[in-house]
Design an enzyme around this catalytic site. Structure first.
Site, short mmCIF file in Angstrom:
data_model
loop_
_atom_site.label_atom_id
_atom_site.label_comp_id
_atom_site.label_asym_id
_atom_site.label_seq_id
_atom_site.Cartn_x
_atom_site.Cartn_y
_atom_site.Cartn_z
N VAL A 179 0.87 -0.88 0.13
CA VAL A 179 0.41 -0.24 -0.27
C VAL A 179 0.56 1.06 0.29
O VAL A 179 1.36 1.33 0.55
CB VAL A 179 -0.87 -0.67 1.17
CG1 VAL A 179 -1.95 -1.11 0.74
CG2 VAL A 179 -0.20 -0.20 2.38
N ASN A 220 3.49 -3.50 5.88
CA ASN A 220 3.66 -2.62 4.16
C ASN A 220 3.31 -3.67 3.07
O ASN A 220 3.47 -2.85 2.43
CB ASN A 220 5.01 -2.84 4.32
CG ASN A 220 6.40 -2.16 5.11
OD1 ASN A 220 5.84 -0.90 5.17
ND2 ASN A 220 7.68 -2.45 5.75
N GLU A 221 2.49 -4.20 3.69
CA GLU A 221 1.64 -5.04 2.07
C GLU A 221 0.58 -4.62 1.74
O GLU A 221 0.12 -3.76 1.16
CB GLU A 221 1.78 -5.98 2.23
CG GLU A 221 3.63 -7.09 2.21
CD GLU A 221 3.09 -8.43 2.24
OE1 GLU A 221 2.94 -9.20 1.45
OE2 GLU A 221 4.61 -8.96 2.96
N MET A 222 -0.31 -5.10 2.84
CA MET A 222 -1.70 -4.63 2.13
C MET A 222 -2.52 -4.17 3.67
O MET A 222 -3.64 -2.95 3.84
CB MET A 222 -2.97 -5.98 2.16
CG MET A 222 -2.59 -7.07 1.18
SD MET A 222 -3.56 -8.41 0.71
CE MET A 222 -5.18 -7.78 -0.46
#
Lengths: 334, 531
Positions: A93, A135-137
């Site tokens: 994101v 750091n991802e979704m």
């Protein structure tokens, strides 16, 4: 008994070593074709629930379950790009770096653990990672469940498939069911293993022989040509010192075991479709397959490979590229 | 109210029984299913542990072609802990506490074992790989290092078979010597490669041995045995409790069902008695209605009789008056006739006529005196001693003329005529007159017309009968002839009271009147006690 087995093992080992050494690059097809039980052709896809697969596929492409509504599973596991990201690191994101190269989702169901560091024992457990990772979704199960249940179309689909509203369990179940269909069958190597001697080119056959005799097979083996064990990165040399720079993901298993012996230990990745998943390794710092083969030869096997040998092995690895599974044929990143 | 209460009880019993049975069935079903699952899970854990051992043994002997099976076993083993803990969640807390400690020991052991197995795999692969390469590397080594390198390889193999410190040290010693030698100018690269692989093999053998020992020393089988024992203990306790519970439930069920049966029996009997009550009530109402009807009939009859009696008394008075009025002229006629007969002037030819007049006057006075007796009979109510013949004769004096006029033959059997009766002769006459009048009417349409009158004696009874040649009385009529107001005669001709009054009169004398059905003709019998 044990001692006898021991002795037998050693004798076998020596003979095997001696035979491997004699095997010349021009070995006859019959010799090459002698079945090596280190490998197995890809099994047919398992029986799956069509409704769950369809729902799981939809969820796989669903961006709204992420924190900012712009990242889906497919954002990093691009099915058109070998099921992995095109960049060194997958982008989460707001463009945040994840500091790890996205492993392919193809044939992931056949891996014995998930993630580079193998911290998830099952595909269902794996989903927790990227969903909650800031750091991802950058989302959470409660948010994802709420979002899905607020959508009447999803609510209806969950009811028709599970007879219940969306929940952490059935979302995972649907996505896992979809992922089980993501096998890439009929790679040339699979056809070769099934007896089609002409499925591999001469170079690939030479590469196959090297792959076995040089010991790549010691770790990259089994049905997934990898993915069934852990191994330290840098057995015969210090890859990290030579590379330079520090990445969080370099720590490998140590990150969750805190055991110094697990530093730089990773789950051995599957080599299926490796041609499509550049750049390579957890740090995504190696651009070409030949380079990757050389890195492995140097740090894992302790051997210098000639240019031809590396090329042959890389060519062999290209024979591991299978067909895009029927369930996602023609799908592109939304 | 009572019935309602019973229904409530029955409903309660039924619900309680169903609930008990359901709870019992469901409880024991899930309970036994859980137990089977638990046993299966223990078996599976044992099997996985065995598979891990076998896999490691095969891999250690370099006989395992790939790790797929071993990897599957290790994945399975990782899930064993969670799978077993599901079983404890189904148990209640106090029992879970007894299981918790051995379970945790088992989980720790199996996790440790999986960890060791993974490390073993790691080292085993490296070892396998470098062992293969060493013979090639030796041949590439420098000539002056060749003998030592071969010696080192032998020591390495010895170390592989016997991972003792002695072998380790002697191998290391040789490595140091070769390394020393290769540092001299002109050393080939391949010696370094050989040494690198040798060091890796040495370390791998050492590590692998350590992990093998680790695998051997994990207490998976022991902890699994303990967990299983603890589980079985808690299961037995639970089983004991459950079987007690089951016993109690069965006893309760039996009690409830007996209660239910009892209630139904009671309900049934109550229903039956209610039906019986209804039935008797109906009967009683019917009986009472009959009684009332009878009473009404009696009353009407009495009224009619009263009317009849008053008519009769009026008739009697009138008859008395007429008789008195007739008697005086009759006396005058009789006297005058006697005077004429005794007169010397009377012609001889007149004498028969005079005699006839005298006879007729005698008859008139007889009728008149009979009329007077009849008229006064109802009033006097006095019983006198008389004989059968006198009564019949008295009766016939009223109707012999009618019989003659109707051309009916009278058959008077005078046998037993002397039998005496103590009765009210006028009333008995009235009964007989009734019967004779009926008989005259009955024979009116017959070819052969006769009426028989007579008497019989049977012990203390005198039976006066009146028989006629008329057609037999129809069956339907027979039963009703004694009822008041029943008549077969044309309207205005009969009152329907004749036989009814006769029955009452005969009854008042302590006798009976009936139709003799044994007789081929119509025969009425009046039975009166002998005087």
């Amino acid at each position: 008994m044990k001692a006898w087995l021991f002795l037998g093992g050693i004798v076998f080992c020596i003979f095997a070593a001696a035979r491997d050494d004699q095997a010349s690059p021009t070995a006859s097809a019959a010799e090459i074709h002698s079945i090596d039980p280190s490998f197995q052709p890809l099994p047919p896809p398992p029986d799956t629930h069509a409704g769950k697969v369809a729902l799981g596929k939809k969820l796989f492409f669903e961006k709204r379950i992420s924190g900012n509504g712009q990242v889906s599973c497919a954002s990093c596991h691009d099915l058109a790009m070998g099921g992995a990201g095109a960049g060194a690191f997958s982008m989460g994101v707001d463009g945040k770096d994840n500091q790890v190269n996205a492993p392919t989702v193809f044939n992931a169901a056949l891996n014995f653990r998930q993630f580079w560091d193998g911290r998830a024992a099952t595909l269902a457990d794996q989903i927790d990672g990227p969903l909650n990772d800031p750091n991802e979704m950058a989302s959470s199960w409660s948010d994802a469940v709420q979002t899905l249940n607020a959508d009447p179309v999803y609510a209806k689909e969950f009811f028709s498939v599970f007879g219940a509203p969306a929940s952490r369990e059935n979302i995972s179940q649907a996505i896992v069911e979809f992922e089980k269909t993501l096998l890439t069958p009929n790679a040339p190597f699979d056809r070769f293993l099934r007896g089609d001697v002409n499925a591999l080119t001469t170079s690939q056959k030479r590469g196959y022989e090297k792959f076995r005799s040089y010991g790549c097979v010691a770790c990259h083996q089994g049905v997934n040509v990898g993915g069934n064990m852990f191994q330290a990165f840098g057995v015969m040399g210090d890859y990290f010192k030579d590379r330079g720079g520090v990445f969080k993901s370099d720590l490998g298993v140590f990150k969750h075991s805190n055991n110094p012996a697990d530093r730089h230990v990773f789950r051995v990745p599957s080599l299926r479709n490796v041609e499509k998943t550049a750049p390579y390794f957890h740090d995504g710092q190696t651009k070409t397959l030949e380079d990757a083969v050389n890195v492995m030869g140097k740090y894992q096997l302790g051997r210098k490979l000639s240019k031809e040998e590396a090329a042959d092995i890389a060519n062999f690895l290209r024979s591991l590229t299978g067909e895009i599974p029927a369930s996602v044929k023609g799908d592109h990143r939304p | 109210m009572k019935l309602k209460k019973n229904h409530l009880w029955a409903g309660f019993c039924l619900v309680a029984m169903l609930w008990l049975m359901l709870a019992l069935a469901r409880g024991s079903q899930s309970y036994f299913a859980d137990h089977q699952l638990a046993l299966n899970a223990f078996d599976a854990a044992e099997k996985v542990d065995r598979e891990l051992d076998q896999g490691v043994l095969l891999a250690r002997s370099l006989l395992l072609s790939n790790y797929d099976a071993l990897a599957a076993s290790s994945s399975e083993a990782l899930q064993m802990c969670g799978r077993l803990s599901l079983i404890y969640h189904n148990k209640n807390e106090s029992e879970g506490a007894g299981l918790l400690r051995p379970h945790e020991a088992f989980c720790a052991a199996i996790l440790k074992k999986v960890e060791f197995v993974e490390k073993f795999k790691k080292k085993n692969s490296i070892l396998q790989n470098s062992l293969k390469y060493l013979p090639i590397a030796i041949e590439r080594a420098r000539k002056d290092n060749l003998a030592r390198s071969r010696q080192l390889f032998t020591v390495l193999l010895q170390y592989l078979i016997d991972p003792s410190d002695l072998n380790y040290h002697s191998a290391n010693h040789l490595v140091a010597l070769i390394a020393e030698n290769s540092r001299r100018p002109g050393a080939a690269d391949s010696t370094d490669e050989f040494l690198l692989h040798t060091r890796v093999v040495l370390q791998a053998i050492r590590d692998r041995h350590e992990f093998e020992l680790g695998i051997l020393n994990t207490s998976v089988p022991d902890s699994l045995r303990e967990v299983r024992a603890a589980y079985l203990k808690s299961y037995e306790a639970q089983d004991h409790f459950t079987s007690n519970l089951r016993l109690v439930s069965i006893v309760l069920t039996v009690i409830f069902s007996l209660l239910l049966v009892w209630i139904f029996v009671r309900l049934e009997t109550a229903k039956e008695s209610l039906a019986a009550l209804n039935h008797t009530l109906e009967d009683r109402v019917a009986a009472r209605t009959d009684e009332l009807n009878c009473a009404m009939e009696e009353l009407e009859e009495k009224q009619e009789q009263l009317l009849h009696a008053s008519k009769m008394s009026a008739l009697g008075e009138m008859a008395g008056g007429i008789a008195h009025e007739i008697n005086s002229p009759l006396a005058a006629i009789s006297l005058q006739t006697e005077l004429i007969a005794n007169s010397p002037h009377a012609h001889e030819s007149l004498l028969p006529a005079l005699k006839a007049i005298e006879g007729t006057v005698g008859r008139i006075s007889k009728i008149v005196s009979g009329l007077r007796r009849l008229a006064h009979g109802g009033k006097k109510n006095e019983k006198v001693r008389t004989n059968v013949e006198a009564i019949i004769a008295d009766t016939l004096s009223f109707c012999s003329e009618k019989l003659r006029n109707s051309f009916v033959e009278l058959r008077w059997n005078k046998e037993f005529g002397y039998e005496e009766l103590f009765c009210q002769p006028e009333q008995v006459s009235q009964v007989l007159l009734n019967l004779i009048n009926n008989a005259v009417d009955a024979v009116a349409g017959s070819q052969e017309k006769w009426i028989a009158v007579g008497a019989e004696v049977d012990g203390e009874w005198v039976r006066i009968f009146v028989e006629d040649s008329g057609p037999p009385i129809p069956e339907a009529v027979k039963a009703q002839i004694m009822k008041p107001f029943f008549t077969t005669k044309a309207v205005g001709k009969g009152t329907g009271l004749g036989l009814s009054i006769s029955r009452n009169i005969v009854g008042a004398h302590g006798g009976k009147i009936w139709l003799d059905t044994d007789c081929p003709h119509t025969r009425f019998v009046v039975e009166l006690p002998r005087g």
